[in-house]
Design a protein around this motif. Structure first.
Motif, PDB file in Angstrom:
ATOM      1  N   ILE A   1       0.857  -1.194   0.000  1.00 36.83           N
ATOM      2  CA  ILE A   1       0.000   0.000   0.000  1.00 36.83           C
ATOM      3  C   ILE A   1       0.886   1.235   0.000  1.00 36.83           C
ATOM      4  N   LEU A   2       0.624   2.115  -0.954  1.00 40.91           N
ATOM      5  CA  LEU A   2       1.352   3.373  -1.056  1.00 40.91           C
ATOM      6  C   LEU A   2       0.369   4.459  -0.641  1.00 40.91           C
ATOM      7  N   GLY A   3       0.650   5.164   0.447  1.00 40.40           N
ATOM      8  CA  GLY A   3      -0.372   6.100   0.920  1.00 40.40           C
ATOM      9  C   GLY A   3       0.181   7.365   1.548  1.00 40.40           C
ATOM     10  N   ALA A   4      -0.719   8.308   1.750  1.00 40.31           N
ATOM     11  CA  ALA A   4      -0.377   9.547   2.459  1.00 40.31           C
ATOM     12  C   ALA A   4      -0.446   9.268   3.969  1.00 40.31           C
ATOM     13  N   ARG A   5      -0.358  10.331   4.791  1.00 41.82           N
ATOM     14  CA  ARG A   5      -0.222  10.113   6.242  1.00 41.82           C
ATOM     15  C   ARG A   5      -1.389   9.321   6.850  1.00 41.82           C
ATOM     16  N   SER A   6      -2.609   9.504   6.309  1.00 42.37           N
ATOM     17  CA  SER A   6      -3.784   8.838   6.896  1.00 42.37           C
ATOM     18  C   SER A   6      -3.773   7.321   6.684  1.00 42.37           C
ATOM     19  N   SER A   7      -2.898   6.837   5.786  1.00 38.68           N
ATOM     20  CA  SER A   7      -2.878   5.391   5.513  1.00 38.68           C
ATOM     21  C   SER A   7      -2.408   4.576   6.720  1.00 38.68           C
ATOM     22  N   VAL A   8      -1.840   5.212   7.742  1.00 38.54           N
ATOM     23  CA  VAL A   8      -1.437   4.465   8.954  1.00 38.54           C
ATOM     24  C   VAL A   8      -2.669   3.947   9.711  1.00 38.54           C
ATOM     25  N   PHE A   9      -3.853   4.459   9.370  1.00 39.41           N
ATOM     26  CA  PHE A   9      -5.072   4.027  10.073  1.00 39.41           C
ATOM     27  C   PHE A   9      -5.854   2.947   9.324  1.00 39.41           C
ATOM     28  N   LEU A  10      -5.272   2.391   8.271  1.00 35.77           N
ATOM     29  CA  LEU A  10      -5.961   1.311   7.547  1.00 35.77           C
ATOM     30  C   LEU A  10      -5.955   0.035   8.396  1.00 35.77           C
ATOM     31  N   PRO A  11      -6.940  -0.860   8.203  1.00 41.00           N
ATOM     32  CA  PRO A  11      -7.048  -2.060   9.068  1.00 41.00           C
ATOM     33  C   PRO A  11      -6.131  -3.201   8.613  1.00 41.00           C
ATOM     34  N   PHE A  12      -4.827  -3.033   8.868  1.00 45.14           N
ATOM     35  CA  PHE A  12      -3.853  -4.040   8.434  1.00 45.14           C
ATOM     36  C   PHE A  12      -4.050  -5.363   9.178  1.00 45.14           C
ATOM     37  N   GLN A  13      -3.851  -6.469   8.441  1.00 46.69           N
ATOM     38  CA  GLN A  13      -3.986  -7.803   9.042  1.00 46.69           C
ATOM     39  C   GLN A  13      -2.623  -8.391   9.384  1.00 46.69           C
ATOM     40  N   ASP A  14      -1.707  -8.275   8.425  1.00 47.96           N
ATOM     41  CA  ASP A  14      -0.422  -8.960   8.577  1.00 47.96           C
ATOM     42  C   ASP A  14       0.683  -8.011   8.105  1.00 47.96           C
ATOM     43  N   LEU A  15       0.945  -7.013   8.903  1.00 47.38           N
ATOM     44  CA  LEU A  15       1.882  -5.951   8.507  1.00 47.38           C
ATOM     45  C   LEU A  15       3.321  -6.393   8.769  1.00 47.38           C
ATOM     46  N   GLY A  16       4.173  -6.277   7.740  1.00 48.46           N
ATOM     47  CA  GLY A  16       5.563  -6.730   7.899  1.00 48.46           C
ATOM     48  C   GLY A  16       6.582  -5.610   7.837  1.00 48.46           C
ATOM     49  N   LEU A  17       6.254  -4.520   7.124  1.00 45.42           N
ATOM     50  CA  LEU A  17       7.224  -3.426   6.956  1.00 45.42           C
ATOM     51  C   LEU A  17       6.504  -2.105   6.692  1.00 45.42           C
ATOM     52  N   ILE A  18       6.980  -1.040   7.348  1.00 47.08           N
ATOM     53  CA  ILE A  18       6.481   0.315   7.056  1.00 47.08           C
ATOM     54  C   ILE A  18       7.685   1.146   6.621  1.00 47.08           C
ATOM     55  N   VAL A  19       7.575   1.803   5.481  1.00 44.54           N
ATOM     56  CA  VAL A  19       8.622   2.721   5.012  1.00 44.54           C
ATOM     57  C   VAL A  19       8.070   4.137   5.080  1.00 44.54           C
ATOM     58  N   VAL A  20       8.709   4.980   5.878  1.00 43.92           N
ATOM     59  CA  VAL A  20       8.309   6.398   5.946  1.00 43.92           C
ATOM     60  C   VAL A  20       9.364   7.177   5.172  1.00 43.92           C
ATOM     61  N   ASP A  21       9.021   7.564   3.954  1.00 39.14           N
ATOM     62  CA  ASP A  21       9.990   8.264   3.103  1.00 39.14           C
ATOM     63  C   ASP A  21       9.970   9.755   3.426  1.00 39.14           C
ATOM     64  N   GLU A  22      11.151  10.387   3.333  1.00 40.59           N
ATOM     65  CA  GLU A  22      11.314  11.812   3.697  1.00 40.59           C
ATOM     66  C   GLU A  22      10.690  12.038   5.074  1.00 40.59           C
ATOM     67  N   GLU A  23      11.167  11.283   6.067  1.00 45.74           N
ATOM     68  CA  GLU A  23      10.518  11.276   7.384  1.00 45.74           C
ATOM     69  C   GLU A  23      10.590  12.631   8.104  1.00 45.74           C
ATOM     70  N   HIS A  24      11.462  13.537   7.641  1.00 49.82           N
ATOM     71  CA  HIS A  24      11.601  14.860   8.284  1.00 49.82           C
ATOM     72  C   HIS A  24      10.456  15.801   7.907  1.00 49.82           C
ATOM     73  N   GLU A  25       9.683  15.442   6.877  1.00 45.86           N
ATOM     74  CA  GLU A  25       8.641  16.337   6.356  1.00 45.86           C
ATOM     75  C   GLU A  25       7.644  16.769   7.436  1.00 45.86           C
ATOM     76  N   ASN A  26       7.429  18.082   7.567  1.00 44.22           N
ATOM     77  CA  ASN A  26       6.469  18.533   8.593  1.00 44.22           C
ATOM     78  C   ASN A  26       5.019  18.312   8.157  1.00 44.22           C
ATOM     79  N   SER A  27       4.796  17.937   6.879  1.00 42.26           N
ATOM     80  CA  SER A  27       3.419  17.651   6.447  1.00 42.26           C
ATOM     81  C   SER A  27       2.943  16.277   6.943  1.00 42.26           C
ATOM     82  N   TYR A  28       3.822  15.491   7.577  1.00 40.14           N
ATOM     83  CA  TYR A  28       3.377  14.252   8.231  1.00 40.14           C
ATOM     84  C   TYR A  28       2.582  14.562   9.499  1.00 40.14           C
ATOM     85  N   LYS A  29       2.694  15.805   9.966  1.00 46.10           N
ATOM     86  CA  LYS A  29       1.963  16.198  11.178  1.00 46.10           C
ATOM     87  C   LYS A  29       0.630  16.814  10.769  1.00 46.10           C
ATOM     88  N   GLN A  30      -0.464  16.309  11.342  1.00 49.22           N
ATOM     89  CA  GLN A  30      -1.774  16.908  11.080  1.00 49.22           C
ATOM     90  C   GLN A  30      -2.072  17.936  12.172  1.00 49.22           C
TER      91      GLN A  30
END
Length: 450
Positions: free
Chosen positions: A15-44
């Motif tokens: 799944i390729l998503g914006a910040r809200s995708s962290v709230f999807l109902p994952f069943q078997d999550l193995g890896l999360i990649v946060v690209d450009e993690e310094h971005e202040n737009s990750y903060k709502q």
């Protein structure tokens, strides 16, 4: 809703998503990649929940016992600090993909060129020469100005009057495309004033400049060049952003003028020259993260140049050419920035060594607001002592007819349970809400506000 259902049934593997995708109902999550993690737009910031997607991703990974990769060429101080103290693992890439050289960065003094009268509009002679050379080689240029609109402020030359928003305590920005004055906080618009409403003078001056004005001036200097603008206004339409990127990729645009949108991981083969129009505006912003953000933005914008086989050129225009952060950008010295910033944060009690909790108190009656804010500050000080700062008016002290006062709580990470602080704070606010004084007020809490 469709994606939500598919994730629920396990139909998607990636799944390729914006910040809200962290709230999807994952069943078997193995890896999360946060690209450009310094971005202040990750903060709502608004509306609630006021979460940070990077921090939420780490909490989510702990629940699923999965791995997280935080990627960035200019990490946030918090993440780098966590790597330094061994909380996170650290992997460093010491060269660019494909072995391409880092861009050559040059700082040019606006003050010096103004004195010598070699400035043309908002551009130094050095930047214009580089742009001419790039255009003659059929290469592309990106210009960065972190302000949209045409003129940020209109001022009456006779009496100093400046048009303000009727709902917010902020001056209106002139947008040439609509021919109107816009408020960037509540969306209020009014027609451009031909004469000063205070004294009747027709001498209305434009102060400052945004992306629209830079685009306008460039079309006069380079009439042959194809110029486009990338900011919130030009990318509002459904496919506006994608269309701009496609045109730039296909070389239908020679010069791209933009706000921080142009710093976001764009990868174009023919971009050889980058111009940062005014570095001082970022460096002098009243925020404890101003130096960190400025370094990140300038380094990220600079990274758009020379991405394939040719070394790029970056021109930074500034008044204070000897500023510490500019020297660190030239030397690509993130480690130096980290050490100096960490020392400052330790001395003045800021993250990553302290946690911040921000309370915005809002009320339509300014007098009542002051009473409420003072009362709350006293109650909080009884519990938390000198960890409480304020009440203080924020940069914009009235938005959508609500006056605002801010209280800031600085809590040290060592030896203090932030959870306990939050619980105590909730109890105080619950008691306060039951009092008659609280009537008509809104209190917004933001943990880790920046």
């Amino acid at each position: 809703a469709e994606i939500w259902q598919k994730v629920l049934t396990g139909a998607y593997r990636v799944i390729l998503g914006a910040r809200s995708s962290v709230f999807l109902p994952f069943q078997d999550l193995g890896l999360i990649v946060v690209d450009e993690e310094h971005e202040n737009s990750y903060k709502q910031f608004d509306p609630a929940p006021r979460y940070h997607a990077r921090d939420t991703a780490i909490a989510l990974a702990a629940q699923h016992q999965c791995k997280v990769v935080l990627g960035s060429a200019t990490p946030s101080l918090e993440s780098f600090y966590n790597a330094k103290i061994g909380k996170y693992g650290l992997v460093t890439l010491t060269e660019r993909y494909g072995g391409v050289q880092l861009p050559d960065i040059q700082v040019v003094s606006i003050a010096e060129e103004t004195k010598r009268r070699t400035m043309q509009s908002h551009f130094t002679s050095v930047l214009l020469e580089e742009m001419k050379a790039a255009l003659s080689r059929k290469e592309q240029i990106i210009l960065f100005q972190n302000r949209r609109g045409y003129a940020p402020v209109l001022v009456c030359h006779t009496c100093g009057f400046s048009p303000k928003c009727m709902h917010c305590d902020v001056s209106l920005t002139y947008h040439k495309s609509s021919g109107q004055l816009h408020c960037h906080y509540c969306g209020y618009r009014q027609e451009l004033v031909a004469a000063c409403p205070a004294c009747g003078s027709a001498k209305i001056e434009q102060k400052g400049f945004g992306t629209e004005k830079v685009e306008d001036e460039l079309s006069l200097i380079f009439p042959e060049a194809r110029i486009a603008r990338m900011d919130l206004d030009s990318t509002r339409s459904k496919n506006g952003f994608q269309q701009l990127l496609n045109d730039f990729e296909d070389s239908r645009i020679d010069i791209l003028v933009g706000t921080q949108m142009v710093a976001k991981g764009l990868d174009f083969e023919k971009v050889s020259t980058i111009g940062i129009i005014n570095a001082d505006a970022m460096l002098n912003y009243p925020d404890f993260r101003a130096f960190e953000r400025s370094f990140q933005l300038m380094a990220q914008v600079a990274g758009r140049a020379g991405r394939r086989n040719k070394r790029g050129k970056v021109i930074i225009q500034a008044y204070d050419t000897h500023h510490r952060v500019l020297q660190q950008v030239i030397e690509h010295d993130y480690q130096g920035l980290f050490e100096t910033e960490l020392m400052e944060r330790r001395n003045y009690h800021y993250p990553p060594l302290y946690r911040l909790i921000n309370l915005d108190i809002k009320h339509k009656d300014q007098g009542k607001l002051y009473q409420i804010a003072d009362y709350l500050a006293k109650v909080l000080r009884q519990q938390f002592g000198d960890r409480v700062l304020g009440p203080e008016a924020p940069l914009v002290s009235r938005i959508r007819n609500y006056y605002i006062q801010t209280l800031l709580l600085k809590v040290e990470k060592k030896g203090v349970s932030v959870q306990k602080v939050k619980t105590n704070l909730q109890e105080i606010l619950k008691k306060f809400e039951a009092e008659s004084l609280a009537k008509g007020s809104i209190i917004q809490i933001d943990v880790d506000p920046y």
